[in-house]
Design an enzyme around this catalytic site. Structure first.
Site, PDB file in Angstrom:
ATOM      1  N   TYR A   1       0.701  -4.160  11.747  1.00  0.00           N
ATOM      2  CA  TYR A   1       0.752  -3.010  11.751  1.00  0.00           C
ATOM      3  C   TYR A   1       1.841  -2.430  12.455  1.00  0.00           C
ATOM      4  O   TYR A   1       2.553  -0.939  11.774  1.00  0.00           O
ATOM      5  CB  TYR A   1      -0.392  -1.828  11.315  1.00  0.00           C
ATOM      6  CG  TYR A   1      -1.615  -3.150   9.793  1.00  0.00           C
ATOM      7  CD1 TYR A   1      -1.807  -4.116   9.820  1.00  0.00           C
ATOM      8  CD2 TYR A   1      -2.057  -1.548   9.292  1.00  0.00           C
ATOM      9  CE1 TYR A   1      -2.499  -5.261   9.692  1.00  0.00           C
ATOM     10  CE2 TYR A   1      -2.648  -2.258   7.858  1.00  0.00           C
ATOM     11  CZ  TYR A   1      -3.112  -4.023   8.104  1.00  0.00           C
ATOM     12  OH  TYR A   1      -3.560  -4.677   7.766  1.00  0.00           O
TER      13      TYR A   1
ATOM     14  N   HIS B   1       0.698  -1.451  -0.154  1.00  0.00           N
ATOM     15  CA  HIS B   1       0.320  -0.092  -0.166  1.00  0.00           C
ATOM     16  C   HIS B   1       1.299   1.547   0.071  1.00  0.00           C
ATOM     17  O   HIS B   1       0.480   2.322   0.274  1.00  0.00           O
ATOM     18  CB  HIS B   1      -1.123   0.016   1.308  1.00  0.00           C
ATOM     19  CG  HIS B   1      -1.901  -1.353   1.230  1.00  0.00           C
ATOM     20  ND1 HIS B   1      -3.006  -0.854   0.424  1.00  0.00           N
ATOM     21  CD2 HIS B   1      -2.112  -2.690   1.290  1.00  0.00           C
ATOM     22  CE1 HIS B   1      -3.779  -1.786   0.553  1.00  0.00           C
ATOM     23  NE2 HIS B   1      -3.224  -3.058   1.532  1.00  0.00           N
TER      24      HIS B   1
ATOM     25  N   ASN C   1     -10.269  -3.018   2.023  1.00  0.00           N
ATOM     26  CA  ASN C   1     -10.329  -2.461   1.073  1.00  0.00           C
ATOM     27  C   ASN C   1     -10.986  -2.152  -0.103  1.00  0.00           C
ATOM     28  O   ASN C   1     -12.412  -2.703   0.962  1.00  0.00           O
ATOM     29  CB  ASN C   1      -9.546  -4.056   0.698  1.00  0.00           C
ATOM     30  CG  ASN C   1      -7.884  -4.178   0.820  1.00  0.00           C
ATOM     31  OD1 ASN C   1      -7.270  -3.193   1.378  1.00  0.00           O
ATOM     32  ND2 ASN C   1      -6.961  -5.413   0.834  1.00  0.00           N
TER      33      ASN C   1
HETATM   34 FE1  HDE Z   1      -2.575  -4.514   5.377  1.00  0.00          FE
HETATM   35  N1  HDE Z   1      -0.815  -4.351   5.935  1.00  0.00           N
HETATM   36  N2  HDE Z   1      -1.543  -6.629   5.947  1.00  0.00           N
HETATM   37  N3  HDE Z   1      -4.664  -5.732   4.847  1.00  0.00           N
HETATM   38  N4  HDE Z   1      -3.093  -2.993   4.840  1.00  0.00           N
HETATM   39  C1  HDE Z   1      -0.297  -2.677   5.251  1.00  0.00           C
HETATM   40  O1  HDE Z   1       0.756  -1.772   6.816  1.00  0.00           O
HETATM   41  C2  HDE Z   1      -1.344  -7.046   6.687  1.00  0.00           C
HETATM   42  C3  HDE Z   1      -4.411  -6.947   4.697  1.00  0.00           C
HETATM   43  C4  HDE Z   1      -4.167  -3.325   4.437  1.00  0.00           C
HETATM   44  O2  HDE Z   1      -3.166   3.309   3.551  1.00  0.00           O
HETATM   45  C5  HDE Z   1       0.411  -2.403   6.243  1.00  0.00           C
HETATM   46  O3  HDE Z   1       0.905   0.244   7.301  1.00  0.00           O
HETATM   47  C6  HDE Z   1      -1.512  -8.703   6.819  1.00  0.00           C
HETATM   48  C7  HDE Z   1      -6.509  -7.249   4.348  1.00  0.00           C
HETATM   49  C8  HDE Z   1      -4.663  -1.449   4.711  1.00  0.00           C
HETATM   50  O4  HDE Z   1      -1.582   3.068   5.696  1.00  0.00           O
HETATM   51  C9  HDE Z   1       0.994  -3.985   7.031  1.00  0.00           C
HETATM   52  C10 HDE Z   1      -2.047  -9.320   6.198  1.00  0.00           C
HETATM   53  C11 HDE Z   1      -6.897  -5.841   4.234  1.00  0.00           C
HETATM   54  C12 HDE Z   1      -2.951  -0.659   4.089  1.00  0.00           C
HETATM   55  C13 HDE Z   1      -0.105  -5.048   6.471  1.00  0.00           C
HETATM   56  C14 HDE Z   1      -2.693  -8.201   5.151  1.00  0.00           C
HETATM   57  C15 HDE Z   1      -5.828  -4.783   4.689  1.00  0.00           C
HETATM   58  C16 HDE Z   1      -2.454  -1.731   4.346  1.00  0.00           C
HETATM   59  C17 HDE Z   1       1.747  -2.274   5.902  1.00  0.00           C
HETATM   60  C18 HDE Z   1      -2.495 -10.138   6.869  1.00  0.00           C
HETATM   61  C19 HDE Z   1      -8.144  -5.544   4.427  1.00  0.00           C
HETATM   62  C20 HDE Z   1      -2.789   0.443   3.789  1.00  0.00           C
HETATM   63  C21 HDE Z   1       2.163  -0.482   5.926  1.00  0.00           C
HETATM   64  C22 HDE Z   1      -2.691 -10.922   5.560  1.00  0.00           C
HETATM   65  C23 HDE Z   1      -9.258  -6.055   4.924  1.00  0.00           C
HETATM   66  C24 HDE Z   1      -2.586   1.233   5.433  1.00  0.00           C
HETATM   67  C25 HDE Z   1       0.890  -0.708   7.670  1.00  0.00           C
HETATM   68  C26 HDE Z   1      -2.498   3.345   4.615  1.00  0.00           C
HETATM   69  C27 HDE Z   1      -1.889  -1.966   4.991  1.00  0.00           C
HETATM   70  C28 HDE Z   1       0.049  -6.312   6.992  1.00  0.00           C
HETATM   71  C29 HDE Z   1      -3.857  -7.862   4.851  1.00  0.00           C
HETATM   72  C30 HDE Z   1      -5.799  -3.487   4.145  1.00  0.00           C
HETATM   73  C31 HDE Z   1       2.894  -4.518   6.257  1.00  0.00           C
HETATM   74  C32 HDE Z   1      -0.438  -9.394   7.625  1.00  0.00           C
HETATM   75  C33 HDE Z   1      -7.465  -8.572   5.032  1.00  0.00           C
HETATM   76  C34 HDE Z   1      -5.371  -0.219   3.407  1.00  0.00           C
HETATM   77  O5  HDE Z   1       1.900  -4.003   8.890  1.00  0.00           O
END
Ligand code: HDE
Length: 699
Positions: A360, A73, A146
């Protein structure tokens, strides 16, 4: 430092604002600078001197301007707004920001793509992030969502594998912001739980027309808890007021080159114009006693809860009404975390969510350089913060007093836990063996992928098949391509045959598919809201156009909230038959049909003769036609459609005609009806019935 809990988020941010326009330049120590154009030298042709503290400070700060981009992201765009609940939600949750319809809870939203780096294009095929930070009176609540309601994998432990496979390949860092390469499809072919997500990713959902026209989904299963302590499973939805609309793939690819900022520009301009993006918050809830009564596991993030089975209750509205002042300070430094919840919102045992709750905060520590990132203005809650956490990089709070431990007697045991109102985790009963294994209830990978396919309209199916051809067709390894055909034969036999046809693979000997024959109409964009508001219209003009027609048309568009813009071969003024002039907004060099929702060609003999002689205008119209957009023409303008070989109801009568988004009139006397008909055609978003777009997928 004083906590500004009595101030709104905006007022709080204002405390940190600086308008440098009115001040003299100073060093970071506040010393006024006399010149910043030349370094201090020994003689005007001599070496630069080390004692030039202004030079050294300026360069040093510049050298350290970049922070690590998000590991996923990375490319995003944010805006401020507010949220209001429609009615008290006390029955479902005690969350205080969901009780009083009078309260406007400040929010900051960041939209994003997942795969590309910070400088990648907006319109690539990808999942979009839709993360919202609610600055509530009880502390910050983050709904990190998402625009696709399911996920690739079921357990967070596979996230690094997934992301490594979809990011550019490690040996040459190619391709940028794209899933169309070997490593990703290799991962998919060996990870069947991805099947449902792949269907969504290859659908039109992954190439949205605008951030304003996307749904948002919390994906994971959370828990609502009310004042009486009753818990219910909950899934969150954002529903855009403008409906869910997408680009077509050809457009998305071209926009990536011609306007890589297409989505951020669209959001920025809508807010600047006062057409504030709005999304309704919806919740699906399931009572605890029904946890096991579905034919899918409600803790499995690769599954939706079909809206027809579990209705979405609309509970409030989000309005985005203010652009950022500074991209870095706000959009880049905002830190979301699904673990940021307030009393009334709790977690489930969804193994994807459990992993997210860790990841996160962990990633913010490296990205924002230490444990004090919550003190950055955009991350600070409006609720007061008191605890015994101290020090660390970039600490801004000046804590007072001698104690930084609890319990203490020297400061009357302040601050102390609030047993009454403090956050209490839901007391779910948990027992089990320690095992590293997947629940059997998670192992149906194909039924919902089939449900999604069954729910698609003919054109949506066609787009999915074409996306398979593009994505898997970009894979070099033939074995992987074949494995994808075989995998999707478990979803739908006909789909597998169609995929195989386009990628040089062997169609399945036994096309079978899932036995699921039901559908979920709610997931098809065919059934979405259609509104003309905020759509863009290109008006193609050269000297000698009918001023009367154009101005009547433009007025009608403005009063319906649409945005017409004059396109011509050069900037400046264009002359009408009547002698009056209009200013050109863009030329064919800096505008193209892909940046507009529709095209209009007014009459005027000389105008049309000039346009006919031009490849640019003919290409513009052809491309808009190919992308199924509304096209309008009045009087001689209609001839330009014929010159562009557009198929339409070309009757020579003066009557208004409107078919498949081509609206024409051969008279100036009824521009009012023409304009209204044109607006209707624009509101349809696309007109898929056109001859050249006939589907390759049998009904
Ligand atoms: Fe994320 N995700 N994600 N994700 N995600 C990040 O955190 C992660 C997942 C989502 O605008 C990271 O600050 C794991 C689902 C958004 O700053 C990180 C898993 C959904 C954003 C991270 C998921 C999301 C992130 C990278 C399990 C939808 C951007 C930067 C498989 C519900 C937020 C950060 C923004 C960002 C980890 C899966 C949505 C690496 C371990 C499911 C919108 O922490």
């Amino acid at each position: 430092m004083r906590n500004d809990h009595d101030k709104s988020k905006q007022e709080q941010l204002n405390l940190y604002k600086k308008d440098h326009k009115s001040n003299y330049i100073s060093t970071n120590q506040g010393v006024a600078v006399s010149s910043t154009d030349d370094s201090l030298k020994a003689g005007d042709r001599g070496p630069t001197l080390l004692e030039d503290f202004h030079f050294r400070e300026k360069l040093t700060h510049f050298d350290h301007e970049r922070i690590p981009e998000r590991v996923v992201h990375a490319r995003g765009f944010g805006a401020h707004g507010y949220f209001q609940v429609y009615e008290p939600m006390a029955e479902l949750t005690k969350a205080r920001f969901l009780q009083n319809p009078q309260i406007k809870t400040p929010v900051f939203v960041r939209f994003s793509t997942v795969v590309g780096s910070r400088g990648s294009a907006d319109t690539v095929r990808d999942v979009r992030g839709f993360a919202t930070k609610f600055y509530t009176e009880d502390g910050n609540y983050d709904l990190v969502a998402n625009n696709i309601p399911v996920f690739f994998i079921q357990d967070a432990i596979k996230f690094p594998d997934l992301v490594h496979s979809i990011k550019p390949e490690p040996h040459n860092e190619i391709p940028q912001a794209s899933a169309a390469h070997d490593t990703f499809w290799d991962f998919v072919a060996s990870t069947p739980e991805t099947a449902n997500m792949i269907m969504w990713l290859l659908s039109d959902r992954a190439i949205p027309r605008s951030y304003r026209m996307m749904e948002g989904f919390g994906v994971n299963t959370f828990r609502f808890v009310n004042e009486q302590g009753k818990g219910r499973f909950v899934k969150f939805h954002w529903k855009p007021k403008l409906g869910v609309h997408s680009l077509v793939w050809d457009e998305a690819q071209k926009l990536a080159g011609k306007d890589p900022d297409y989505h951020r520009r669209d959001l920025w301009e809508a807010i600047e114009m006062g057409q504030y993006p709005e999304y309704e918050l919806g919740v699906q809830t399931i009572d605890e006693q029904d946890e096991l009564s579905f034919d899918f596991d409600i803790l499995d993030a690769t599954k939706i809860w079909p809206e027809e089975q579990v209705p979405v209750k609309i509970i409030g509205k989000l309005t985005l009404n203010k652009n950022t002042d500074n991209f870095f300070a706000e959009t880049e430094q905002v830190a979301f975390c699904p673990a940021n919840v307030v009393p009334g919102i709790d977690f489930s045992n969804d193994p994807l969510l459990q992993g997210r709750l860790f990841s996160y905060l962990d990633t913010q520590l490296i990205r924002l350089g230490g444990p004090n990132f919550q003190e950055i203005p955009i991350n600070r809650p409006i609720a007061p913060v008191h605890n015994n956490q101290r020090d660390g990089f970039h600490r801004m709070t000046i804590d007072q007093g001698v104690t930084s431990y609890s319990p203490n007697s020297l400061q009357g045991n302040m601050p102390q836990p609030d047993a009454q109102n403090g956050y209490k985790h839901y007391q779910e009963k948990v027992e089990g063996q320690k095992v590293r294994q997947r629940s059997e209830s998670f192992k149906d990978f194909y039924s919902q992928a089939a449900l999604f396919w069954n729910s698609m309209s003919e054109i949506e199916k066609q787009h999915i098949v074409e996306a398979f051809h593009f994505e898997v067709g970009s894979v070099k390894d033939k074995n992987v391509r074949q494995k994808i055909v075989d995998m999707f034969n478990n979803v739908n036999g006909q789909l597998a045959v169609l995929i195989a046809e386009g990628i040089g693979a062997t169609p399945p000997a036994n096309p079978r598919g899932s036995t699921v024959s039901s559908s979920s109409p709610a997931v098809s964009q065919q059934n979405t809201t259609r509104l003309p508001i905020s759509r863009k219209i290109a008006i193609l003009l050269e000297n000698g156009y009918s001023f009367n027609e154009v101005t009547q048309f433009m007025e009608a568009m403005h009063s319906a909230g649409l945005h017409p813009q004059v396109i011509s071969s050069s900037l400046g003024m264009v002359n009408s038959v009547e002698g009056k002039q209009l200013e050109v907004g863009k030329t064919y060099l800096n505008a193209s049909s892909i940046m507009f929702d529709s095209v209009y060609i007014p009459g005027g003999k000389e105008n049309i003769e000039k346009l006919k002689a031009q490849g640019d205008s003919i290409h513009f119209i052809n491309e808009a036609f190919k992308h199924a957009k509304a096209i309008g023409a009045s009087n001689e303008g209609v001839e330009l459609l014929s010159a562009a070989s557009i198929q339409f109801n070309n009757s020579s009568s003066p009557k208004l005609t409107s078919e498949l988004g081509i609206v024409t009139i051969r008279s100036s006397s009824d521009m009012g009806s023409f304009s209204q008909e044109f607006i209707k055609a624009v509101s349809q978003h696309r007109h898929w019935g056109r001859q050249s777009l006939k589907s390759m997928v049998p009904a």
